[in-house]
Write a protein that holds these residues in place. Structure first.
Motif, PDB file in Angstrom:
ATOM      1  N   LEU A 225       0.836  -1.206   0.000  1.00 16.44           N
ATOM      2  CA  LEU A 225       0.000   0.000   0.000  1.00 16.44           C
ATOM      3  C   LEU A 225       0.867   1.252   0.000  1.00 16.44           C
ATOM      4  O   LEU A 225       0.627   2.204  -0.760  1.00 16.44           O
ATOM      5  CB  LEU A 225      -0.908  -0.013   1.229  1.00 16.44           C
ATOM      6  N   LEU A 226       1.901   1.259   0.828  1.00 18.95           N
ATOM      7  CA  LEU A 226       2.785   2.421   0.919  1.00 18.95           C
ATOM      8  C   LEU A 226       3.540   2.633  -0.386  1.00 18.95           C
ATOM      9  O   LEU A 226       3.659   3.775  -0.871  1.00 18.95           O
ATOM     10  CB  LEU A 226       3.764   2.214   2.077  1.00 18.95           C
ATOM     11  N   VAL A 227       4.039   1.563  -0.986  1.00 21.19           N
ATOM     12  CA  VAL A 227       4.752   1.668  -2.265  1.00 21.19           C
ATOM     13  C   VAL A 227       3.840   2.267  -3.330  1.00 21.19           C
ATOM     14  O   VAL A 227       4.232   3.177  -4.076  1.00 21.19           O
ATOM     15  CB  VAL A 227       5.276   0.288  -2.708  1.00 21.19           C
ATOM     16  N   ARG A 228       2.620   1.767  -3.392  1.00 25.48           N
ATOM     17  CA  ARG A 228       1.696   2.239  -4.429  1.00 25.48           C
ATOM     18  C   ARG A 228       1.430   3.734  -4.299  1.00 25.48           C
ATOM     19  O   ARG A 228       1.440   4.472  -5.294  1.00 25.48           O
ATOM     20  CB  ARG A 228       0.394   1.443  -4.337  1.00 25.48           C
ATOM     21  N   HIS A 229       1.217   4.208  -3.096  1.00 25.47           N
ATOM     22  CA  HIS A 229       0.896   5.625  -2.927  1.00 25.47           C
ATOM     23  C   HIS A 229       2.126   6.516  -3.106  1.00 25.47           C
ATOM     24  O   HIS A 229       2.021   7.621  -3.654  1.00 25.47           O
ATOM     25  CB  HIS A 229       0.246   5.849  -1.562  1.00 25.47           C
TER      26      HIS A 229
END
Length: 533
Positions: A411-415
């Protein structure tokens, strides 16, 4: 009522009217409204040309008695006070108040270590004592006690503890080791918690519960009172200790490692606050981006491979502390080694130190595990080379499983990919849960970049909440949003907090809006939309 433009104007008028009374208490020399002082007590990572929250002025009392008088004056004039200790809550809003025009009540003049009891292993401190100062006090006076420090040691011991901050020895969950507080309420009344409520108590800081409810937690992450002294248990210095590092070269190995360490945390083989740090949580504290690539584009897998090769680090790096007799630590380290043998590419490195080792004899990367103050993490702000770098912190809590770690990492990578930004990331483990610490940088001189980063962070908060993960702590800008996510039974927990707030502080003057708790005439701002609205 909501915090309208008119109320903000009224707040500044009231602050002006009350100033002479405040001066009579603390002296004019301890009230500051000059521009450098006001700048210091804003959010240090806000855009300096467009600061969101600015104090009317700053009051620095020197005693509990002065604070009692100050809150009584503030209640009469309905002047909101935003209380801070060192005021170094950077990444979470610094010293800025949630209501523009508030008076900052800064406690830096209350800077004493009041007691150290080596026999029972506790210290008693005033609000401004920093981790570095407490450590120096214990070392200089030859006490066989350790401090437990967070990543940056310049902050207040009390302030960090009240915000549920953590360190990395077995005493790393700071809030769990609080024992006895002194608190000023909004009407000026003074209370002591636990056994300290008995005026002649001999065990105020030995036993955490008294007669009736334990109230210490009520004054953590809240705005129900002003804590003026606090007892905190300290770790007896061990005979020896080991810094055990496990380096993993792939994300999958990290997730397997989380699952492998859980039984060892639950059965007490590992007692400290284990941290598993990404490569990009470590390298930016030692180098700058220009050392690796000529532009600001996100670091690629090829660059990460080069970083691993040159530094000896893995994509993920677990930091584990062992403490006590060398023979016992040898057994514990072997248990850790046995637990990770099935993980491809996981390698263990350890170093042993004497319990009384001097700070300069400990490698910087090992120091936190012995409670040795360190400021290396601040180097992270130099990564991009911007003149005014800001960062915002994101900290969800999740179950202690590799699968949960994977979901949050992805999730953090995507954002962060969406805004083209590098980030530092770590998992801090307890026996049953873990916190993600994520640090995202932005150019604070660039309003567009600042707003883009805040919008992204708000999306992270909402999306992780939808997945069942709540924040452990939040930036000033996101406190209301985080409170929204705790939504069981129409936000019953927030409604309960505000019932307590209105009972203890009917004028709502103590840090209105902290942790999303409002009261009196102050409630969520309606005309002051956040960047992420």
């Amino acid at each position: 009522m909501t915090v309208t433009t008119q109320i903000i104007e009224d707040v500044r008028t009231r602050a002006t009217q009350a100033r002479a009374e405040f001066e009579a208490v603390v002296g004019a020399e301890n009230i500051h409204d000059e521009k450098p002082a006001l700048q210091e007590f804003t959010d240090p990572y806000d855009n300096r040309q467009r600061p969101r929250f600015t104090a009317s002025y700053v009051i620095q009392p020197g005693s509990t008695e002065e604070i009692q008088q100050i809150v009584q004056i503030a209640s009469r004039h309905r002047v909101p006070l935003w209380t801070g200790s060192q005021g170094r809550n950077n990444g979470y809003g610094g010293s800025a108040g949630r209501v523009d025009g508030s008076v900052v009540l800064n406690l830096r003049r209350m800077n004493r270590v009041l007691e150290v009891n080596e026999k029972f292993g506790y210290v008693v401190v005033e609000p401004d004592v920093s981790f570095a100062e407490l450590n120096a006090y214990l070392v200089d006076n030859g006490y066989n006690l350790w401090t437990d420090v967070p990543d940056l040691s310049w902050g207040s011991v009390m302030g960090n503890t009240l915000e549920h901050g953590v360190g990395y020895t077995p005493y790393g969950e700071h809030a769990d080791f609080v024992c006895g507080m002194e608190v000023v309420l909004a009407d000026g009344d003074l209370v002591r918690t636990g056994m300290g409520a008995q005026s002649n108590s001999r065990i105020s800081h030995n036993h955490q519960r008294g007669f009736g409810p334990r109230l210490d937690e009520m004054f953590m992450q809240s705005n129900f009172g002003i804590v003026t002294r606090m007892g905190l248990w300290a770790m007896p210095r061990p005979e020896a200790w080991r810094a055990v590092w496990i380096h993993c070269d792939t994300d999958d190995a990290c997730y397997e490692l989380i699952d492998a360490l859980r039984p060892l945390l639950m059965d007490g083989t590992i007692r400290n606050r284990v941290t598993i740090m990404s490569l990009m949580a470590v390298v930016p504290t030692q180098t700058v981006k220009a050392d690796w690539q000529p532009d600001h584009a996100p670091v690629t897998e090829e660059v990460r491979a080069l970083m691993r090769e040159r530094t000896g680090l893995g994509n993920w790096n677990a930091r584990i502390g062992l403490y006590g007799a060398p023979a016992l630590m040898e057994i514990q380290e072997q248990q850790i080694q046995d637990a990770i043998t099935h993980i491809d590419g996981a390698r263990l490195v350890s170093r042993e130190y004497r319990g009384d080792v001097k700070a300069e004899e400990v490698l910087p990367q090992d120091q936190a595990m012995a409670g040795i103050p360190n400021m290396d993490l601040l180097n992270f702000l130099n990564w991009y080379g911007w003149e005014h770098t800001g960062h915002v912190s994101y900290g969800p809590i999740m179950p202690l499983t590799g699968e949960d770690g994977k979901q949050m990492h992805e999730l953090l990578v995507r954002h962060c990919d969406r805004i083209g930004r590098d980030f530092g990331e770590a998992f801090a483990l307890t026996p049953r849960s873990m916190q993600m610490f994520a640090l995202v940088l932005y150019d604070a001189a660039n309003q567009e970049d600042l707003e883009r980063t805040y919008v992204m962070t708000a999306d992270l908060i909402r999306e992780s909440a939808a997945m069942g993960y709540g924040e452990y702590r939040g930036h000033l800008e996101f406190m209301d949003l985080i409170g929204d996510q705790f939504d069981f039974n129409d936000n019953a927990s927030r409604r309960l907090n505000e019932k307590i707030k209105n009972a203890l502080d009917p004028a709502g003057i103590l840090s209105p809006g902290r942790q999303g708790i409002w009261g009196g005439e102050f409630s969520r701002p309606a005309n002051n939309p956040a960047y992420f609205a």
